[in-house]
Design an enzyme around this catalytic site. Structure first.
Site, PDB file in Angstrom:
ATOM      1  CB  SER A   1      -0.890   0.021   1.245  1.00 22.11           C
ATOM      2  OG  SER A   1      -1.752  -1.095   1.285  1.00 22.11           O
ATOM      3  CB  SER A   2       0.970   4.267   0.468  1.00 17.24           C
ATOM      4  OG  SER A   2       1.354   5.612   0.380  1.00 17.24           O
ATOM      5  CB  SER A   3       5.848   3.935   0.624  1.00 21.96           C
ATOM      6  OG  SER A   3       7.219   3.814   0.347  1.00 21.96           O
TER       7      SER A   3
ATOM      8  CG  HIS B   1      -3.083   7.656  -0.159  1.00 17.96           C
ATOM      9  ND1 HIS B   1      -2.595   7.227  -1.372  1.00 17.96           N
ATOM     10  CD2 HIS B   1      -2.107   7.398   0.731  1.00 17.96           C
ATOM     11  CE1 HIS B   1      -1.384   6.756  -1.218  1.00 17.96           C
ATOM     12  NE2 HIS B   1      -1.054   6.843   0.055  1.00 17.96           N
TER      13      HIS B   1
END
Length: 299
Positions: free
Chosen positions: A140-142, A284
């Site tokens: 997720s994300s990074s 997000h």
């Protein structure tokens, strides 16, 4: 600065929605020292492990940890049912983010966090009975960014990936970024959705990270929410352009309300190599859909 409020909010949301506890405990692998960065290796091995055992690498978000991603997702619970191993890498950076900006991390066997994670897979194969032919990545994300980086730089290791609210492979490249630095670089052009390329340009970028590779490429799921204010929604289209070119599959059709109400499934080719999921009004990050991931991985 890499540690931004949107990423912190996403981290807190994930922790708040913690999954039911797995039967066993997350273990720190003290024997892993294969570097080249100081990312920590944590592993979940179910009591009823398959022989050999498929491997899922589950990669946390900025501000996160291996323990937090273990607790807030259901991969370990599902490992208890299906017998696969889960590796949870732990970022060495002060903000908990992954190096997806340096030339080293973006290059096959070039170094950086991506090489450290690839070495974790090899360690699990050698020491935990992992199946080198069934290795998958998600994050997720990074961690989604790193999933794309691993798919681009190590397609020989990762058979499929599922990327939640990330950016295209190589989009976060920052000239002069150094592998192993305390805080990996932040790229405002990319995060803001202003890094726009043709499908061919994105594809050429990915192929440049492993020159001469002619083997099978990593199959990809790409997830993004339309209300993402941290890694802007245009990154969804750019990532799909990239992998459509790399995997040589054209867009085929949209499927409304799949895998749930408010989501649109974007099918490429026959749907076996690339699929996108757009979440209407979702911020997000997109909530993890573990059952969809496992079906994609063939587990």
């Amino acid at each position: 600065m890499y540690l931004v409020s949107g990423l912190l909010a996403a981290a807190l949301a994930l922790v708040a929605n913690a999954a039911p506890a797995a039967q066993g405990q997350l273990q720190k692998v003290n024997g892993f020292n294969a570097g080249p960065t100081k990312a920590g290796m944590y592993i979940y091995v179910p009591s009823k492990k398959a022989t050999p055992a498929p491997i899922i690498v589950a990669i946390h978000y900025c501000t996160g940890t291996a323990q937090a991603y273990f607790s807030s997702t259901q991969y370990a619970n599902l490992a208890d049912q299906k017998g696969f191993i889960v590796i949870y890498p732990n970022s060495p950076s002060s903000g908990g983010c992954w190096d997806v900006a340096s030339t080293a991390s973006l290059t096959h066997n070039g170094g950086g966090d991506s090489k450290t994670i690839a070495n974790m897979v090899d360690y699990a194969v050698q020491n935990y009975g992992g199946d080198a032919d069934k290795v998958f990545a998600t994050g997720s994300s990074s961690g989604a960014m790193m999933t794309n980086v691993l798919a681009g730089a190590y397609p020989d290791i990762f058979k499929a990936g599922s990327s939640y609210s990330g950016v295209p492979d190589g989009c976060f490249y920052v000239p002069g970024a150094t592998a192993g630095q305390a805080t990996p670089g932040w790229n405002n052009e990319c995060s803001g959705g202003r890094s726009v390329k043709t499908a061919q340009q994105w594809g050429d970028l990915t192929r440049s990270y492993y020159p001469g590779y002619n083997g099978t490429r990593t199959r990809m799921l790409i997830w993004h929410g339309t209300a993402d204010n941290t890694l802007s929604y245009p990154n969804f289209a750019e990532a799909l352009k990239q992998w459509s070119n790399v995997l040589d599959v054209p867009f085929t059709n949209d499927v409304a309300n799949n895998p749930q109400s408010g989501y649109t499934k974007k099918v490429y080719g026959d749907g076996t190599k690339l699929i996108g999921y757009s979440g209407q009004g979702v911020g997000h990050t997109v909530p993890v859909h573990e059952s969809v991931d496992l079906a994609w991985f063939g587990l």
